[in-house]
Write an enzyme that holds these catalytic residues in place. Structure first.
Site, mmCIF file in Angstrom:
data_model
loop_
_atom_site.group_PDB
_atom_site.id
_atom_site.type_symbol
_atom_site.label_atom_id
_atom_site.label_comp_id
_atom_site.label_asym_id
_atom_site.label_seq_id
_atom_site.Cartn_x
_atom_site.Cartn_y
_atom_site.Cartn_z
ATOM 1 N N GLY A 249 0.779 -1.241 0.000
ATOM 2 C CA GLY A 249 0.000 0.000 0.000
ATOM 3 C C GLY A 249 0.805 1.282 0.000
ATOM 4 N N ASP B 168 -5.916 2.518 10.160
ATOM 5 C CA ASP B 168 -7.350 2.222 10.284
ATOM 6 C C ASP B 168 -7.598 1.718 11.708
ATOM 7 O OD1 ASP B 168 -9.992 1.552 9.858
ATOM 8 O OD2 ASP B 168 -9.605 -0.102 8.497
ATOM 9 N N LYS C 21 -7.756 7.216 9.427
ATOM 10 C CA LYS C 21 -9.225 7.175 9.419
ATOM 11 C C LYS C 21 -9.774 7.599 10.760
ATOM 12 C CE LYS C 21 -10.630 3.819 6.028
ATOM 13 N NZ LYS C 21 -11.192 2.482 5.830
ATOM 14 N N ARG D 50 -4.535 0.534 -7.429
ATOM 15 C CA ARG D 50 -3.376 1.133 -6.746
ATOM 16 C C ARG D 50 -2.729 2.229 -7.586
ATOM 17 N NH1 ARG D 50 -2.018 -2.094 -2.242
ATOM 18 N NH2 ARG D 50 -2.267 -4.333 -2.501
HETATM 19 P P1 5GP Z 1 -5.259 -1.505 10.230
HETATM 20 O O1 5GP Z 1 -4.401 -2.646 10.642
HETATM 21 O O2 5GP Z 1 -4.806 -0.160 10.764
HETATM 22 O O3 5GP Z 1 -6.716 -1.755 10.459
HETATM 23 O O4 5GP Z 1 -5.245 -1.441 8.667
HETATM 24 C C1 5GP Z 1 -4.163 -1.115 7.980
HETATM 25 C C2 5GP Z 1 -4.197 -1.674 6.592
HETATM 26 O O5 5GP Z 1 -5.522 -1.982 6.133
HETATM 27 C C3 5GP Z 1 -3.665 -0.634 5.666
HETATM 28 O O6 5GP Z 1 -2.269 -0.735 5.546
HETATM 29 C C4 5GP Z 1 -4.394 -0.943 4.387
HETATM 30 O O7 5GP Z 1 -3.669 -1.916 3.671
HETATM 31 C C5 5GP Z 1 -5.701 -1.528 4.816
HETATM 32 N N1 5GP Z 1 -6.790 -0.523 4.801
HETATM 33 C C6 5GP Z 1 -7.390 0.089 5.844
HETATM 34 N N2 5GP Z 1 -8.325 0.958 5.432
HETATM 35 C C7 5GP Z 1 -8.326 0.900 4.082
HETATM 36 C C8 5GP Z 1 -9.093 1.580 3.048
HETATM 37 O O8 5GP Z 1 -9.959 2.429 3.269
HETATM 38 N N3 5GP Z 1 -8.788 1.228 1.770
HETATM 39 C C9 5GP Z 1 -7.846 0.311 1.448
HETATM 40 N N4 5GP Z 1 -7.665 0.073 0.163
HETATM 41 N N5 5GP Z 1 -7.107 -0.335 2.383
HETATM 42 C C10 5GP Z 1 -7.354 -0.046 3.680
HETATM 43 MG MG MG Z 2 -1.261 -1.808 3.823
#
Ligand code: 5GP
Ligand code: MG
Length: 186
Positions: A46, A105, A133, A167
């Site tokens: 990402g 997130d 977020k 992407r």
């Molecule tokens: P976390 O572990 O903080 O919940 O999520 C992190 C990962 O989830 C990010 O590195 C990303 O790959 C994915 N992610 C979280 N929110 C989004 C979003 O709105 N769109 C996309 N495409 N990926 C997300």
């Molecule tokens: Mg990621």
């Protein structure tokens, strides 16, 4: 034929807006790490576009490494499980580390990666995310450098994917309902 752009219901951040913010982030990082041995670790896939544009704006010596992590598994919701795809971790002994990820997130991914990299005892460890977020985090975690705070919507583009697509869009946008059920792919 339907294009990737047709699948975007709303653009949240245009490329020019993103790049202008990267100038500011890069300036801050440059000031903070001048004269320090810095290793920047990008979390793939990402962060790839963000990493490339950010680092081109940081005119101090640094090393680049990457970690390949899977946490999303193609859906719209974070799975909570974080898998490291490589067996060897970067050598960070005697170095300051800046972890770069696309989006914060739930915070689970960065929490787990920080624990792992922190256990290698770098001189210091900070995190930089392009997007944050506006949601309650599952893991107690905040990033040190944040590009933009965004609402709790699923976004794609500028490195972020939906089922590995979108992407390479140069902006960040929200997918249409139609595209979520039937993404344009080849
Ligand atoms: P976390 O572990 O903080 O919940 O999520 C992190 C990962 O989830 C990010 O590195 C990303 O790959 C994915 N992610 C979280 N929110 C989004 C979003 O709105 N769109 C996309 N495409 N990926 C997300
Ligand atoms: Mg990621």
């Amino acid at each position: 034929m339907r294009s990737m752009q047709d699948d975007i219901a709303k653009i949240l951040l245009h490329e020019s807006t993103i790049l202008a913010r990267l100038d500011e982030l890069a300036y801050q990082i440059t000031q903070d790490y001048r004269e320090k041995p810095l290793t920047v670790i990008g979390i793939l896939n990402g962060s790839c576009l963000f990493l490339a544009d950010l680092l081109r704006r940081i005119p101090i010596p640094l090393q680049i490494d990457c970690l390949s992590i899977a946490s999303y598994h193609g859906g719209l919701e974070s799975s909570g499980a974080v898998a490291f795809r490589q067996s060897e971790l970067p050598n960070v002994a005697g170095r300051h580390v800046l972890l770069v990820d696309d989006i914060l997130d739930t915070g689970v991914t960065l929490h787990v990666v920080c624990e792992k990299i922190g256990s290698l005892e770098p001189l210091s460890l900070r995190t930089c995310v392009l997007l944050k977020k506006d949601v309650p985090r599952k893991a107690e975690f905040d990033a040190d450098y944040v590009g933009f705070a965004i609402p709790n919507e699923f976004v794609v583009g500028y490195g972020l994917d939906y089922q590995q697509h979108y992407r390479n869009l140069p902006f960040i946008g929200v997918l249409s309902e139609e595209a979520i059920s039937n993404p344009s792919k080849v």
